[in-house]
Scaffold this motif. Structure first.
Motif, PDB file in Angstrom:
ATOM      1  N   GLU A   1      47.181 -67.190  -3.976  1.00  0.00           N
ATOM      2  CA  GLU A   1      47.504 -68.592  -3.715  1.00  0.00           C
ATOM      3  C   GLU A   1      48.927 -68.872  -4.178  1.00  0.00           C
ATOM      4  O   GLU A   1      49.264 -68.667  -5.337  1.00  0.00           O
ATOM      5  CB  GLU A   1      46.502 -69.509  -4.411  1.00  0.00           C
ATOM      6  CG  GLU A   1      45.136 -69.448  -3.771  1.00  0.00           C
ATOM      7  CD  GLU A   1      44.162 -70.477  -4.322  1.00  0.00           C
ATOM      8  OE1 GLU A   1      44.525 -71.225  -5.248  1.00  0.00           O
ATOM      9  OE2 GLU A   1      43.043 -70.521  -3.800  1.00  0.00           O
ATOM     10  N   LEU A   2      49.752 -69.334  -3.241  1.00  0.00           N
ATOM     11  CA  LEU A   2      51.156 -69.615  -3.540  1.00  0.00           C
ATOM     12  C   LEU A   2      51.365 -71.045  -4.034  1.00  0.00           C
ATOM     13  O   LEU A   2      52.336 -71.327  -4.719  1.00  0.00           O
ATOM     14  CB  LEU A   2      52.017 -69.353  -2.307  1.00  0.00           C
ATOM     15  CG  LEU A   2      51.885 -67.944  -1.689  1.00  0.00           C
ATOM     16  CD1 LEU A   2      52.693 -67.858  -0.414  1.00  0.00           C
ATOM     17  CD2 LEU A   2      52.308 -66.893  -2.687  1.00  0.00           C
ATOM     18  N   GLY A   3      50.467 -71.965  -3.669  1.00  0.00           N
ATOM     19  CA  GLY A   3      50.574 -73.348  -4.109  1.00  0.00           C
ATOM     20  C   GLY A   3      50.289 -74.325  -2.988  1.00  0.00           C
ATOM     21  O   GLY A   3      49.825 -73.947  -1.913  1.00  0.00           O
ATOM     22  N   LEU A   4      50.582 -75.592  -3.257  1.00  0.00           N
ATOM     23  CA  LEU A   4      50.352 -76.666  -2.297  1.00  0.00           C
ATOM     24  C   LEU A   4      51.676 -77.133  -1.695  1.00  0.00           C
ATOM     25  O   LEU A   4      52.685 -77.229  -2.394  1.00  0.00           O
ATOM     26  CB  LEU A   4      49.688 -77.865  -2.973  1.00  0.00           C
ATOM     27  CG  LEU A   4      48.258 -77.673  -3.459  1.00  0.00           C
ATOM     28  CD1 LEU A   4      47.808 -78.909  -4.234  1.00  0.00           C
ATOM     29  CD2 LEU A   4      47.312 -77.417  -2.306  1.00  0.00           C
ATOM     30  N   VAL A   5      51.657 -77.453  -0.406  1.00  0.00           N
ATOM     31  CA  VAL A   5      52.846 -77.996   0.261  1.00  0.00           C
ATOM     32  C   VAL A   5      53.062 -79.412  -0.274  1.00  0.00           C
ATOM     33  O   VAL A   5      52.205 -80.278  -0.124  1.00  0.00           O
ATOM     34  CB  VAL A   5      52.675 -78.020   1.791  1.00  0.00           C
ATOM     35  CG1 VAL A   5      53.895 -78.657   2.457  1.00  0.00           C
ATOM     36  CG2 VAL A   5      52.435 -76.618   2.340  1.00  0.00           C
ATOM     37  N   SER A   6      54.209 -79.638  -0.933  1.00  0.00           N
ATOM     38  CA  SER A   6      54.506 -80.965  -1.479  1.00  0.00           C
ATOM     39  C   SER A   6      55.326 -81.803  -0.495  1.00  0.00           C
ATOM     40  O   SER A   6      55.264 -83.023  -0.503  1.00  0.00           O
ATOM     41  CB  SER A   6      55.246 -80.861  -2.807  1.00  0.00           C
ATOM     42  OG  SER A   6      56.499 -80.235  -2.631  1.00  0.00           O
TER      43      SER A   6
ATOM     44  N   LEU B   1      54.508 -82.516  11.042  1.00  0.00           N
ATOM     45  CA  LEU B   1      54.912 -82.049   9.715  1.00  0.00           C
ATOM     46  C   LEU B   1      54.184 -82.801   8.608  1.00  0.00           C
ATOM     47  O   LEU B   1      53.834 -82.222   7.585  1.00  0.00           O
ATOM     48  CB  LEU B   1      56.422 -82.158   9.546  1.00  0.00           C
ATOM     49  CG  LEU B   1      57.256 -81.322  10.536  1.00  0.00           C
ATOM     50  CD1 LEU B   1      58.741 -81.488  10.249  1.00  0.00           C
ATOM     51  CD2 LEU B   1      56.855 -79.865  10.519  1.00  0.00           C
ATOM     52  N   VAL B   2      53.899 -84.074   8.815  1.00  0.00           N
ATOM     53  CA  VAL B   2      53.194 -84.857   7.805  1.00  0.00           C
ATOM     54  C   VAL B   2      51.803 -84.279   7.528  1.00  0.00           C
ATOM     55  O   VAL B   2      51.279 -84.397   6.417  1.00  0.00           O
ATOM     56  CB  VAL B   2      53.120 -86.350   8.215  1.00  0.00           C
ATOM     57  CG1 VAL B   2      52.241 -86.557   9.435  1.00  0.00           C
ATOM     58  CG2 VAL B   2      52.666 -87.205   7.065  1.00  0.00           C
ATOM     59  N   ASP B   3      51.199 -83.622   8.509  1.00  0.00           N
ATOM     60  CA  ASP B   3      49.863 -83.046   8.330  1.00  0.00           C
ATOM     61  C   ASP B   3      49.878 -81.772   7.487  1.00  0.00           C
ATOM     62  O   ASP B   3      48.834 -81.327   7.016  1.00  0.00           O
ATOM     63  CB  ASP B   3      49.223 -82.734   9.685  1.00  0.00           C
ATOM     64  CG  ASP B   3      48.885 -83.995  10.461  1.00  0.00           C
ATOM     65  OD1 ASP B   3      48.799 -85.075   9.843  1.00  0.00           O
ATOM     66  OD2 ASP B   3      48.702 -83.903  11.688  1.00  0.00           O
ATOM     67  N   LEU B   4      51.053 -81.172   7.301  1.00  0.00           N
ATOM     68  CA  LEU B   4      51.144 -79.946   6.508  1.00  0.00           C
ATOM     69  C   LEU B   4      51.193 -80.232   5.009  1.00  0.00           C
ATOM     70  O   LEU B   4      50.847 -79.369   4.198  1.00  0.00           O
ATOM     71  CB  LEU B   4      52.372 -79.136   6.930  1.00  0.00           C
ATOM     72  CG  LEU B   4      52.440 -78.765   8.420  1.00  0.00           C
ATOM     73  CD1 LEU B   4      53.738 -78.032   8.723  1.00  0.00           C
ATOM     74  CD2 LEU B   4      51.241 -77.938   8.843  1.00  0.00           C
ATOM     75  N   VAL B   5      51.615 -81.450   4.649  1.00  0.00           N
ATOM     76  CA  VAL B   5      51.706 -81.811   3.235  1.00  0.00           C
ATOM     77  C   VAL B   5      50.296 -81.832   2.642  1.00  0.00           C
ATOM     78  O   VAL B   5      49.375 -82.421   3.205  1.00  0.00           O
ATOM     79  CB  VAL B   5      52.396 -83.175   3.055  1.00  0.00           C
ATOM     80  CG1 VAL B   5      52.377 -83.615   1.597  1.00  0.00           C
ATOM     81  CG2 VAL B   5      53.824 -83.108   3.578  1.00  0.00           C
ATOM     82  N   GLY B   6      50.143 -81.160   1.502  1.00  0.00           N
ATOM     83  CA  GLY B   6      48.846 -81.079   0.832  1.00  0.00           C
ATOM     84  C   GLY B   6      48.049 -79.841   1.188  1.00  0.00           C
ATOM     85  O   GLY B   6      47.003 -79.588   0.583  1.00  0.00           O
ATOM     86  N   CYS B   7      48.519 -79.056   2.160  1.00  0.00           N
ATOM     87  CA  CYS B   7      47.813 -77.825   2.519  1.00  0.00           C
ATOM     88  C   CYS B   7      48.020 -76.761   1.439  1.00  0.00           C
ATOM     89  O   CYS B   7      49.102 -76.652   0.854  1.00  0.00           O
ATOM     90  CB  CYS B   7      48.311 -77.278   3.857  1.00  0.00           C
ATOM     91  SG  CYS B   7      47.756 -78.211   5.290  1.00  0.00           S
ATOM     92  N   LEU B   8      46.979 -75.974   1.180  1.00  0.00           N
ATOM     93  CA  LEU B   8      47.061 -74.853   0.247  1.00  0.00           C
ATOM     94  C   LEU B   8      47.651 -73.657   0.987  1.00  0.00           C
ATOM     95  O   LEU B   8      47.189 -73.306   2.076  1.00  0.00           O
ATOM     96  CB  LEU B   8      45.673 -74.494  -0.291  1.00  0.00           C
ATOM     97  CG  LEU B   8      45.609 -73.295  -1.225  1.00  0.00           C
ATOM     98  CD1 LEU B   8      46.376 -73.568  -2.515  1.00  0.00           C
ATOM     99  CD2 LEU B   8      44.169 -72.940  -1.527  1.00  0.00           C
ATOM    100  N   VAL B   9      48.679 -73.044   0.410  1.00  0.00           N
ATOM    101  CA  VAL B   9      49.337 -71.896   1.033  1.00  0.00           C
ATOM    102  C   VAL B   9      48.939 -70.633   0.276  1.00  0.00           C
ATOM    103  O   VAL B   9      49.015 -70.584  -0.958  1.00  0.00           O
ATOM    104  CB  VAL B   9      50.872 -72.050   1.012  1.00  0.00           C
ATOM    105  CG1 VAL B   9      51.550 -70.859   1.696  1.00  0.00           C
ATOM    106  CG2 VAL B   9      51.286 -73.350   1.684  1.00  0.00           C
ATOM    107  N   SER B  10      48.505 -69.630   1.028  1.00  0.00           N
ATOM    108  CA  SER B  10      48.206 -68.326   0.434  1.00  0.00           C
ATOM    109  C   SER B  10      48.823 -67.260   1.321  1.00  0.00           C
ATOM    110  O   SER B  10      49.228 -67.521   2.455  1.00  0.00           O
ATOM    111  CB  SER B  10      46.695 -68.118   0.302  1.00  0.00           C
ATOM    112  OG  SER B  10      46.068 -68.213   1.564  1.00  0.00           O
ATOM    113  N   ASN B  11      48.910 -66.038   0.795  1.00  0.00           N
ATOM    114  CA  ASN B  11      49.444 -64.937   1.604  1.00  0.00           C
ATOM    115  C   ASN B  11      48.284 -64.096   2.125  1.00  0.00           C
ATOM    116  O   ASN B  11      47.124 -64.316   1.740  1.00  0.00           O
ATOM    117  CB  ASN B  11      50.485 -64.129   0.823  1.00  0.00           C
ATOM    118  CG  ASN B  11      49.927 -63.496  -0.434  1.00  0.00           C
ATOM    119  OD1 ASN B  11      48.730 -63.269  -0.563  1.00  0.00           O
ATOM    120  ND2 ASN B  11      50.812 -63.199  -1.375  1.00  0.00           N
TER     121      ASN B  11
END
Length: 195
Positions: free
Chosen positions: A137-142, A122-132
């Motif tokens: 672009e939906l934003g960044l995983v905080s 889960l720590v590796d998902l933080v900072g990933c850019l999320v899009s559909n």
């Protein structure tokens, strides 16, 4: 000589009461699957300096720069009920183990075992850019929070999006998360900003 503290430490648990008489400690893992704590042979323990500790019953929220980090070789670690018990090198009696109560346990991210295909830390998902899938672009995983049934991605939305609170919560399940590329730092989710 004390080892240099790695820049990629990840907090994985908290030390509780001593376990037994020979210096073992109870560790309350942050995750239901404490595989990293069970496999890592070096733990970093963070705590406040003795002069900074708060009065009994008072919660002290230290700044990261106030913490003292110490490296310990893990001699033995095993599961015990809903927690782990561990014997750290140099901690040979109950009184010394008791001084670690409330300390946090960290492991260098570089020491994590490689996840299986389709699995992610889960720590590796933080900072990933999320899009559909449409390319929005939906934003960044905080952060990623685990509410029991499944983890939830907390995505900070772009400033121009009109989303209450400036974030959206996306369940990290196959029905919504279509693709994860940790190396490229991108996640594709079947989600819209107005959900």
């Amino acid at each position: 000589m004390t080892a240099k503290k790695p820049d990629d430490l990840v907090e994985l648990g908290r030390i509780g009461e001593p376990y037994g008489l020979k210096g073992w400690v109870n560790v309350l893992p942050s995750s239901e699957d404490p595989v990293v704590l069970l496999k890592a042979r070096e733990w970093w323990v963070s705590r406040l300096p003795a002069a900074s500790e708060g009065a009994v019953g008072r919660v002290v929220r230290p700044r990261p720069d106030q913490l003292i980090f110490e490296s310990f070789r893990v001699l033995q670690v095993k599961t015990h009920a809903d927690r782990l018990v561990a014997h750290l090198e140099g901690v040979e009696h109950r009184e010394l183990a008791a001084t670690f109560k409330g300390s946090r346990v960290h492991v260098s991210r570089s020491r994590f075992p490689a996840p299986a295909d389709g699995e992610y830390y889960l720590v590796d998902l933080v900072g990933c850019l999320v899009s559909n899938p449409q390319g929005d672009e939906l934003g960044l995983v905080s952060q990623v929070v685990d509410h029991g049934a499944h983890p939830i991605l907390v995505v900070k939305t772009p400033s121009q999006a009109e989303v209450p609170g400036g974030e959206c919560l996306i369940p990290f399940v196959e029905a919504h998360v279509l693709d994860v590329n940790v190396v490229a730092r991108r996640i594709v989710a079947d989600w819209q900003l107005d959900y």
